[in-house]
Design a protein around this motif. Structure first.
Motif, PDB file in Angstrom:
ATOM      1  N   LYS A   1      -1.813  45.676   4.281  1.00  0.00           N
ATOM      2  CA  LYS A   1      -2.847  44.634   4.210  1.00  0.00           C
ATOM      3  C   LYS A   1      -4.193  45.180   3.757  1.00  0.00           C
ATOM      4  O   LYS A   1      -5.035  44.447   3.256  1.00  0.00           O
ATOM      5  N   GLU A   2      -4.415  46.466   3.965  1.00  0.00           N
ATOM      6  CA  GLU A   2      -5.693  47.042   3.556  1.00  0.00           C
ATOM      7  C   GLU A   2      -5.634  47.437   2.083  1.00  0.00           C
ATOM      8  O   GLU A   2      -4.570  47.559   1.490  1.00  0.00           O
ATOM      9  N   GLY A   3      -6.790  47.612   1.495  1.00  0.00           N
ATOM     10  CA  GLY A   3      -6.859  48.088   0.121  1.00  0.00           C
ATOM     11  C   GLY A   3      -6.832  46.970  -0.903  1.00  0.00           C
ATOM     12  O   GLY A   3      -6.597  45.799  -0.600  1.00  0.00           O
ATOM     13  N   ARG A   4      -7.059  47.346  -2.139  1.00  0.00           N
ATOM     14  CA  ARG A   4      -7.090  46.404  -3.266  1.00  0.00           C
ATOM     15  C   ARG A   4      -5.788  46.544  -4.050  1.00  0.00           C
ATOM     16  O   ARG A   4      -5.317  47.639  -4.344  1.00  0.00           O
ATOM     17  N   TRP A   5      -5.193  45.389  -4.449  1.00  0.00           N
ATOM     18  CA  TRP A   5      -3.887  45.388  -5.106  1.00  0.00           C
ATOM     19  C   TRP A   5      -4.038  45.219  -6.617  1.00  0.00           C
ATOM     20  O   TRP A   5      -4.889  44.471  -7.090  1.00  0.00           O
ATOM     21  N   THR A   6      -3.160  45.910  -7.335  1.00  0.00           N
ATOM     22  CA  THR A   6      -3.038  45.753  -8.776  1.00  0.00           C
ATOM     23  C   THR A   6      -1.582  45.409  -9.080  1.00  0.00           C
ATOM     24  O   THR A   6      -0.671  46.058  -8.556  1.00  0.00           O
TER      25      THR A   6
ATOM     26  N   LYS B   1       8.209  56.558  -2.727  1.00  0.00           N
ATOM     27  CA  LYS B   1       7.010  55.969  -3.338  1.00  0.00           C
ATOM     28  C   LYS B   1       7.304  54.696  -4.122  1.00  0.00           C
ATOM     29  O   LYS B   1       6.372  54.034  -4.569  1.00  0.00           O
ATOM     30  N   LEU B   2       8.567  54.385  -4.319  1.00  0.00           N
ATOM     31  CA  LEU B   2       8.960  53.102  -4.916  1.00  0.00           C
ATOM     32  C   LEU B   2       9.757  52.355  -3.866  1.00  0.00           C
ATOM     33  O   LEU B   2      10.794  52.838  -3.412  1.00  0.00           O
TER      34      LEU B   2
ATOM     35  N   HIS C   1      -5.067  52.169  -1.624  1.00  0.00           N
ATOM     36  CA  HIS C   1      -5.105  53.116  -0.519  1.00  0.00           C
ATOM     37  C   HIS C   1      -3.825  53.938  -0.378  1.00  0.00           C
ATOM     38  O   HIS C   1      -3.796  54.872   0.417  1.00  0.00           O
ATOM     39  N   HIS C   2      -2.746  53.567  -1.080  1.00  0.00           N
ATOM     40  CA  HIS C   2      -1.451  54.204  -0.851  1.00  0.00           C
ATOM     41  C   HIS C   2      -0.828  54.617  -2.179  1.00  0.00           C
ATOM     42  O   HIS C   2      -0.840  53.851  -3.140  1.00  0.00           O
ATOM     43  N   LYS C   3      -0.227  55.808  -2.207  1.00  0.00           N
ATOM     44  CA  LYS C   3       0.412  56.299  -3.427  1.00  0.00           C
ATOM     45  C   LYS C   3       1.839  55.757  -3.522  1.00  0.00           C
ATOM     46  O   LYS C   3       2.811  56.502  -3.655  1.00  0.00           O
ATOM     47  N   ARG C   4       1.952  54.440  -3.436  1.00  0.00           N
ATOM     48  CA  ARG C   4       3.270  53.803  -3.506  1.00  0.00           C
ATOM     49  C   ARG C   4       3.189  52.590  -4.412  1.00  0.00           C
ATOM     50  O   ARG C   4       2.129  51.977  -4.560  1.00  0.00           O
ATOM     51  N   VAL C   5       4.350  52.229  -4.988  1.00  0.00           N
ATOM     52  CA  VAL C   5       4.437  51.012  -5.787  1.00  0.00           C
ATOM     53  C   VAL C   5       5.539  50.150  -5.185  1.00  0.00           C
ATOM     54  O   VAL C   5       6.596  50.662  -4.785  1.00  0.00           O
ATOM     55  N   TYR C   6       5.294  48.841  -5.115  1.00  0.00           N
ATOM     56  CA  TYR C   6       6.182  47.913  -4.417  1.00  0.00           C
ATOM     57  C   TYR C   6       6.704  46.861  -5.393  1.00  0.00           C
ATOM     58  O   TYR C   6       5.943  46.321  -6.200  1.00  0.00           O
ATOM     59  N   ILE C   7       8.008  46.579  -5.306  1.00  0.00           N
ATOM     60  CA  ILE C   7       8.566  45.430  -6.020  1.00  0.00           C
ATOM     61  C   ILE C   7       8.265  44.199  -5.173  1.00  0.00           C
ATOM     62  O   ILE C   7       8.752  44.080  -4.041  1.00  0.00           O
ATOM     63  N   VAL C   8       7.441  43.295  -5.692  1.00  0.00           N
ATOM     64  CA  VAL C   8       7.001  42.154  -4.879  1.00  0.00           C
ATOM     65  C   VAL C   8       7.634  40.830  -5.316  1.00  0.00           C
ATOM     66  O   VAL C   8       7.590  39.851  -4.581  1.00  0.00           O
ATOM     67  N   ASP C   9       8.229  40.799  -6.512  1.00  0.00           N
ATOM     68  CA  ASP C   9       8.850  39.550  -6.966  1.00  0.00           C
ATOM     69  C   ASP C   9       9.888  39.874  -8.035  1.00  0.00           C
ATOM     70  O   ASP C   9       9.720  40.829  -8.815  1.00  0.00           O
ATOM     71  N   GLU C  10      10.959  39.090  -8.065  1.00  0.00           N
ATOM     72  CA  GLU C  10      12.029  39.268  -9.048  1.00  0.00           C
ATOM     73  C   GLU C  10      12.547  37.903  -9.492  1.00  0.00           C
ATOM     74  O   GLU C  10      12.538  36.944  -8.711  1.00  0.00           O
ATOM     75  N   PHE C  11      13.029  37.855 -10.708  1.00  0.00           N
ATOM     76  CA  PHE C  11      13.681  36.634 -11.207  1.00  0.00           C
ATOM     77  C   PHE C  11      14.706  37.051 -12.258  1.00  0.00           C
ATOM     78  O   PHE C  11      14.394  37.834 -13.154  1.00  0.00           O
ATOM     79  N   VAL C  12      15.932  36.547 -12.123  1.00  0.00           N
ATOM     80  CA  VAL C  12      16.987  36.836 -13.105  1.00  0.00           C
ATOM     81  C   VAL C  12      17.763  35.563 -13.375  1.00  0.00           C
ATOM     82  O   VAL C  12      18.203  34.877 -12.445  1.00  0.00           O
TER      83      VAL C  12
ATOM     84  N   HIS D   1      -0.057  54.198  -9.431  1.00  0.00           N
ATOM     85  CA  HIS D   1      -0.112  54.318  -7.975  1.00  0.00           C
ATOM     86  C   HIS D   1      -0.369  55.751  -7.520  1.00  0.00           C
ATOM     87  O   HIS D   1      -0.879  55.979  -6.441  1.00  0.00           O
ATOM     88  N   TYR D   2      -0.011  56.720  -8.355  1.00  0.00           N
ATOM     89  CA  TYR D   2      -0.182  58.123  -7.983  1.00  0.00           C
ATOM     90  C   TYR D   2      -1.662  58.510  -7.923  1.00  0.00           C
ATOM     91  O   TYR D   2      -2.017  59.563  -7.405  1.00  0.00           O
ATOM     92  N   LEU D   3      -2.553  57.664  -8.452  1.00  0.00           N
ATOM     93  CA  LEU D   3      -3.997  57.925  -8.382  1.00  0.00           C
ATOM     94  C   LEU D   3      -4.641  57.303  -7.148  1.00  0.00           C
ATOM     95  O   LEU D   3      -5.806  57.540  -6.868  1.00  0.00           O
ATOM     96  N   SER D   4      -3.869  56.475  -6.425  1.00  0.00           N
ATOM     97  CA  SER D   4      -4.422  55.794  -5.253  1.00  0.00           C
ATOM     98  C   SER D   4      -4.691  56.795  -4.130  1.00  0.00           C
ATOM     99  O   SER D   4      -3.963  57.776  -3.963  1.00  0.00           O
ATOM    100  N   GLU D   5      -5.721  56.527  -3.365  1.00  0.00           N
ATOM    101  CA  GLU D   5      -6.036  57.386  -2.229  1.00  0.00           C
ATOM    102  C   GLU D   5      -6.989  56.643  -1.311  1.00  0.00           C
ATOM    103  O   GLU D   5      -8.000  56.098  -1.759  1.00  0.00           O
TER     104      GLU D   5
END
Length: 475
Positions: free
Chosen positions: A253-258, A363-364, A281-292, A416-420
């Protein structure tokens, strides 16, 4: 005089045991390659449609294109050899029998949307082939759609396939369930495989193949394909998804999302859209939505892109512009005002390995039951291509994932690897400032000591990605 087709005369013992022995209405066959299961299915379908009036017999595999390649030729051969009177539709892949008025349907079920077209059918028999290649929606297809469709006529369901590289999934579950009649046979039980045109018996041919491929009888892929045995072989998977490391239940919930959007287009294959997000804030990338979804036109594709774009407001949309993709990309830009950048497709193998490093180090991440997770358990390397040229492996064509390609296109653009997480604003030199700085250094030291390989890999990935960014800018 026209020859008469009979199931028993056309099939051999192992096929007859599976299709004809007492064993219940729900049956699963786990076989090797060239065991003759498809010919057995074709023979049973025609026998059922000939000897029962006004019934529907349905064959399903992952796509209709695959269904045509797998079984349509065997059905046509029986009909032509025995001159069976029927009306054949080569476009819709249906066969209507003149005397019995029964119909054979050959079809595909690529995704959850496609299985809905079978809801409400009344079936006498159903065959789901290459079951190991289906995602988890196959359970919904079986339990909620096919079994009710068989209820009126107390029909039979046959689930067939070969073992997969992971000891999990619906096919694995059903072939190990006491509630299903499960049968196993291999090419060694197929009499036609002992009368090969080259004059060699099956064992001689297999020995020759092993020598040519540079493997022995313990090779996991060889064991699965030749002996039809379940052998776990996670090394054969292209994407190293680990349910213990790569699943999230709640987004930070914290941090700014891209956000980034990846689009992979197809017609016989599906259109796939994914949205990835990374946090400042986190060196991770998240799959937040999918469509097929398959067989969409451009308007339908744009509707989904716009819907997801309005929700997530991605900073970049990348799209596979291969083949006709560039024309479609330009059409979408001019007519619908949506700018999509061309997805970078060069050096795909290297970027898959970098993505796998993100998977190995957690991280993914993907939500529980994501399409990316399901397809990651199905997409494998072509083992022969690795043996021929280890530096340029190819993805096997046994299963094609659209969503994983879309994820890869978007992931390549993630930073995401630049996040801190920033230090709280403290006056330099004060006790709170020094405490926070020491805590950060201690955390890094703890990670290095607890898992030095992962820590070193994390540092190397960051360096590699910075080098790749620089390479891209210079290019």
């Amino acid at each position: 005089e026209r020859p008469v087709f009979t199931f028993d005369d056309y099939t051999f013992k192992a096929q007859q045991i599976f299709f004809r022995s007492a064993g219940g209405r729900f049956r699963a066959a786990c076989c090797s390659r060239r065991a003759g299961k498809t010919v057995g299915i074709a023979a049973d379908m025609i026998d059922a449609a000939q000897t029962n009036n006004d019934v529907n017999v349905l064959y399903i595999t992952v796509t209709q294109q695959a269904a045509r390649a797998i079984i349509w030729g065997d059905l046509m051969k029986i009909i032509e050899d025995f001159q069976i009177p029927c009306k054949i539709d080569n476009s819709r892949l249906t066969i209507k029998f003149t005397k019995s008025k029964s119909t054979i349907y050959v079809a595909g079920a690529k995704d959850r949307g496609e299985i809905e077209k079978y809801r409400g059918w009344k079936l006498f028999k159903c065959y789901i082939d290459e079951a190991q290649s289906f995602r988890t929606y196959i359970k919904e297809l079986i339990n909620d759609i096919i079994i009710p469709a068989l209820r009126d006529l107390k029909g039979h369901l046959y689930l067939t396939g070969t073992p997969g590289p992971v000891l999990a999934g619906v096919f694995y579950e059903f072939t190990h369930s006491p509630n299903w009649f499960t049968h196993h046979w291999t090419a060694f039980d197929n009499p036609h495989m002992h009368d090969l045109p080259n004059g060699k018996d099956l064992e001689e041919t297999l020995t020759e193949e092993r020598i040519m491929r540079g493997i022995d009888v313990t090779d996991p892929s060889y064991v699965r394909e030749t002996y039809g045995k379940w052998v776990e072989d996670k090394d054969s998977l292209v994407f190293k998804f680990n349910r213990g490391k790569n699943i999230y239940y709640e987004l930070p919930k914290e941090g700014r999302w891209t956000y980034l959007m990846g689009v992979d287009i197809g017609y016989n294959d599906s259109d796939a859209i994914c949205v990835l997000g990374y946090n400042s804030h986190h060196k991770r990338v998240y799959i937040v939505d999918e469509f097929v979804k398959n067989k969409q036109n451009i308007t339908e594709l744009v509707k989904q892109v716009r819907r997801m774009k309005d929700i997530w407001e991605p900073v970049k949309i990348v799209m596979d512009a291969g083949a006709l993709g560039k024309k479609i990309q330009e059409e979408i830009r001019q007519r619908h005002g949506i700018h999509m950048e061309t997805a970078e497709k060069s050096r795909k193998v290297e970027f898959i390995e970098l993505l796998n490093d993100d998977l190995r180090t957690g991280k993914l991440l993907a939500p529980v039951g994501s399409l990316f997770e399901q397809d990651s358990m199905l997409v494998t390397w072509d083992r022969d291509s690795i043996l021929r040229n280890p530096d340029k492996p190819k993805v096997a064509d046994t299963y094609h994932s659209d969503i994983n390609d879309a994820v890869l296109y978007a992931w390549r653009e993630a930073r995401h690897y630049l996040s801190e997480k920033p230090l709280q604003k403290q006056t330099i030199g004060t006790d709170p400032y020094m405490d926070e700085l020491e805590s950060k250094e201690a955390s890094a030291m703890e990670r290095m000591q607890s898992d030095p390989e992962d820590f070193e890999l994390e540092q190397q990935i960051q360096e590699d990605m910075e080098i790749l960014d620089l390479w891209g800018e210079n290019w």
